[in-house]
Scaffold this motif. Structure first.
Motif, mmCIF file in Angstrom:
data_model
loop_
_atom_site.group_PDB
_atom_site.id
_atom_site.type_symbol
_atom_site.label_atom_id
_atom_site.label_comp_id
_atom_site.label_asym_id
_atom_site.label_seq_id
_atom_site.Cartn_x
_atom_site.Cartn_y
_atom_site.Cartn_z
ATOM 1 N N ALA A 142 0.813 -1.219 0.000
ATOM 2 C CA ALA A 142 0.000 0.000 0.000
ATOM 3 C C ALA A 142 0.845 1.268 0.000
ATOM 4 C CB ALA A 142 -0.944 0.007 1.196
ATOM 5 N N GLY A 143 2.173 1.147 -0.061
ATOM 6 C CA GLY A 143 3.030 2.317 -0.135
ATOM 7 C C GLY A 143 2.904 3.228 1.063
ATOM 8 N N PHE A 144 2.916 4.535 0.822
ATOM 9 C CA PHE A 144 2.772 5.528 1.893
ATOM 10 C C PHE A 144 1.292 5.831 2.112
ATOM 11 C CE2 PHE A 144 7.088 6.325 0.424
ATOM 12 C CZ PHE A 144 7.776 6.542 1.618
ATOM 13 N N LEU A 145 0.851 5.760 3.345
ATOM 14 C CA LEU A 145 -0.521 6.117 3.686
ATOM 15 C C LEU A 145 -0.633 7.636 3.825
ATOM 16 C CD1 LEU A 145 -1.549 3.369 6.269
ATOM 17 C CD2 LEU A 145 -1.771 3.380 3.773
ATOM 18 N N PRO A 146 -1.864 8.182 3.874
ATOM 19 C CA PRO A 146 -2.022 9.635 4.023
ATOM 20 C C PRO A 146 -1.271 10.184 5.239
ATOM 21 C CG PRO A 146 -4.119 8.625 3.475
ATOM 22 C CD PRO A 146 -3.165 7.498 3.720
ATOM 23 N N ALA A 147 -0.787 11.405 5.104
ATOM 24 C CA ALA A 147 -0.006 12.026 6.181
ATOM 25 C C ALA A 147 -0.861 12.392 7.388
ATOM 26 C CB ALA A 147 0.713 13.260 5.650
ATOM 27 N N LYS A 148 -2.103 12.808 7.148
ATOM 28 C CA LYS A 148 -2.975 13.190 8.257
ATOM 29 C C LYS A 148 -3.543 11.957 8.935
ATOM 30 C CE LYS A 148 -4.297 17.733 6.485
ATOM 31 N NZ LYS A 148 -5.424 18.616 6.102
ATOM 32 N N GLU A 170 7.125 4.136 5.272
ATOM 33 C CA GLU A 170 6.887 5.308 6.115
ATOM 34 C C GLU A 170 8.179 6.075 6.341
ATOM 35 O OE1 GLU A 170 5.295 7.862 6.736
ATOM 36 O OE2 GLU A 170 3.547 6.785 7.532
ATOM 37 N N SER A 171 8.026 7.377 6.525
ATOM 38 C CA SER A 171 9.160 8.266 6.756
ATOM 39 C C SER A 171 9.462 8.343 8.245
ATOM 40 C CB SER A 171 8.838 9.660 6.212
ATOM 41 O OG SER A 171 7.681 10.166 6.849
ATOM 42 N N GLU A 191 0.867 -9.247 14.828
ATOM 43 C CA GLU A 191 2.301 -9.403 14.584
ATOM 44 C C GLU A 191 2.770 -8.394 13.536
ATOM 45 O OE1 GLU A 191 5.590 -12.820 13.313
ATOM 46 O OE2 GLU A 191 3.438 -13.286 13.280
ATOM 47 N N CYS A 192 3.948 -7.834 13.798
ATOM 48 C CA CYS A 192 4.476 -6.773 12.946
ATOM 49 C C CYS A 192 5.994 -6.895 12.853
ATOM 50 C CB CYS A 192 4.092 -5.411 13.534
ATOM 51 S SG CYS A 192 4.803 -3.971 12.721
ATOM 52 N N VAL A 193 6.543 -6.604 11.690
ATOM 53 C CA VAL A 193 7.991 -6.537 11.505
ATOM 54 C C VAL A 193 8.302 -5.211 10.822
ATOM 55 C CG1 VAL A 193 10.032 -7.572 10.441
ATOM 56 C CG2 VAL A 193 8.201 -9.037 11.308
ATOM 57 N N LEU A 194 9.288 -4.513 11.358
ATOM 58 C CA LEU A 194 9.671 -3.204 10.852
ATOM 59 C C LEU A 194 11.119 -3.270 10.394
ATOM 60 C CD1 LEU A 194 8.611 -0.216 10.731
ATOM 61 C CD2 LEU A 194 9.730 0.120 12.926
ATOM 62 N N GLY A 195 11.365 -2.924 9.137
ATOM 63 C CA GLY A 195 12.726 -2.871 8.614
ATOM 64 C C GLY A 195 13.171 -1.434 8.455
ATOM 65 N N ARG A 196 14.297 -1.101 9.060
ATOM 66 C CA ARG A 196 14.810 0.278 8.993
ATOM 67 C C ARG A 196 16.169 0.296 8.314
ATOM 68 N NH1 ARG A 196 18.105 3.606 12.135
ATOM 69 N NH2 ARG A 196 18.425 1.988 13.713
ATOM 70 N N GLU A 197 16.369 1.249 7.393
ATOM 71 C CA GLU A 197 17.657 1.436 6.725
ATOM 72 C C GLU A 197 18.140 0.143 6.049
ATOM 73 O OE1 GLU A 197 19.889 4.937 7.159
ATOM 74 O OE2 GLU A 197 17.870 4.639 6.352
ATOM 75 N N GLY A 223 15.876 5.164 16.584
ATOM 76 C CA GLY A 223 14.654 4.585 16.043
ATOM 77 C C GLY A 223 13.906 5.464 15.062
ATOM 78 N N ALA A 224 14.032 6.755 15.183
ATOM 79 C CA ALA A 224 13.301 7.661 14.296
ATOM 80 C C ALA A 224 14.201 8.201 13.187
ATOM 81 C CB ALA A 224 12.690 8.809 15.084
ATOM 82 N N ARG A 225 15.192 7.417 12.785
ATOM 83 C CA ARG A 225 16.077 7.818 11.692
ATOM 84 C C ARG A 225 15.974 6.812 10.555
ATOM 85 N NH1 ARG A 225 21.654 9.268 15.065
ATOM 86 N NH2 ARG A 225 20.741 10.912 16.367
ATOM 87 N N GLY A 226 16.107 7.311 9.360
ATOM 88 C CA GLY A 226 16.122 6.414 8.210
ATOM 89 C C GLY A 226 14.747 6.198 7.606
ATOM 90 N N GLU A 227 14.694 5.325 6.607
ATOM 91 C CA GLU A 227 13.447 4.991 5.927
ATOM 92 C C GLU A 227 12.965 3.631 6.401
ATOM 93 O OE1 GLU A 227 11.935 7.168 3.999
ATOM 94 O OE2 GLU A 227 13.586 8.576 4.330
ATOM 95 N N PHE A 228 11.651 3.426 6.387
ATOM 96 C CA PHE A 228 11.065 2.236 6.992
ATOM 97 C C PHE A 228 10.192 1.443 6.020
ATOM 98 C CE2 PHE A 228 11.952 5.219 10.354
ATOM 99 C CZ PHE A 228 12.413 4.436 11.399
#
Length: 292
Positions: A142-148, A170-171, A191-197, A223-228
């Motif tokens: 689904a790519g990037f969801l709405p910013a708001k 997500e940014s 369950e969730c997996v998050l890949g950063r950088e 944690g709040a650096r990079g692309e996700f």
């Protein structure tokens, strides 16, 4: 058939060239050859792509083609192709058109009868899925969801009952908000997996429940650096035979006498396990028919 033979006499070839998402070693040999031979490069950011070409020892004319100018600028690329030039389309990272510019250009090139040739390579969503340990036989990107937040939560509501793995981008400045909304909409334990950088020096995977991944990310000073890349396990399949034992239409009919249709559908969805959108449409039909 060689790359040269692909051009033919009816115009140049538009090559869709995947570039590294972080590690320059991931650029394929073929991609390097295509970039070397192409007459020009259509780039999302010419400064960014210029550094990649410089790394490869390549100097090429470039056309800036990004989200804000593609509908005006694609004509220049089509004209170059019709004149017999080969053009390589690249984005800043990964595969063009996958949450990146290029759709208008590729569509118009094909409509003009021009050859469009993919040069596959790095793609963040595929890289993330390959290492996540989540089901990959069915997934929705689904790519990037709405910013708001309102738009983002509305989109997540649409995906909540999806049984396939959900993949999002997500940014860094919105990742915590997205995870908080996932907790609200999908529940704390999904369950969730998050890949950063991904592929970069500080590549990190966070995995567990949505709630635990959110806490892990908050606790990580980086944690709040990079692309996700955010990957969420699909919902458990609904036992429709069991759900059928509940008279959902009768329950909807009773609820819409006292509640808005959307709220009534949400309540019945929680009780029955049926899809909220399906029930919403059914509730509208019942209401139009007089509520009986």
């Amino acid at each position: 058939m060689s790359e040269q033979q692909l051009s033919g006499s009816s115009g140049g070839v538009l090559y869709i060239v995947a570039t590294p998402i972080g590690n320059l070693g991931d650029l394929s040999e073929r991609a390097g050859q295509v970039l070397t031979r192409a007459d020009r490069v259509a780039a999302e950011d010419t400064r960014h792509t210029g550094k990649l070409l410089q790394h490869l020892g390549i100097s090429k004319p470039m056309i800036a083609l990004h989200d804000h100018n593609e509908r005006d600028r694609f004509v220049r690329v089509i004209d170059a192709l019709l004149a017999g030039e080969d053009v390589a389309l690249v984005s800043d990272a990964g595969t063009p058109l996958i949450s990146d510019p290029g759709y208008v250009l590729v569509r118009e090139a094909r409509a003009a009868g021009l050859r469009v040739c993919p040069v596959p390579g790095a793609c963040a969503l595929v890289a993330g899925l390959s290492a996540a340990g989540l089901p990959t036989d069915r997934f929705l990107f689904a790519g990037f969801l709405p910013a708001k937040r309102s738009g983002r939560k509305a989109a997540l509501e649409e995906f909540r009952d999806l049984t396939a793995t959900l993949v999002l981008y997500e940014s860094p400045h919105r990742i915590l908000d997205l995870l908080a909304d996932l907790v609200d909409v999908f529940g704390r334990e999904r369950e969730c997996v998050l890949g950063r950088e991904l592929t970069k020096t500080f590549e990190t995977f966070y995995s567990g429940s949505v709630a635990s991944v959110l806490e892990d990310l908050k606790a990580d000073p980086n944690g709040a650096r990079g692309e996700f890349v955010v990957m969420v396990h699909g919902a458990d399949p609904v036992d429709r035979e069991g759900a059928a034992t509940l008279d959902s239409d009768r329950l909807l009919s009773l609820l819409i006498r006292e509640l808005p249709v959307k709220k009534a559908a949400r309540i019945v969805a929680e009780v029955s396990g049926l899809g909220k959108n399906e029930l919403y449409q059914r509730a509208l039909a019942i209401k139009d028919a007089g509520g009986n």
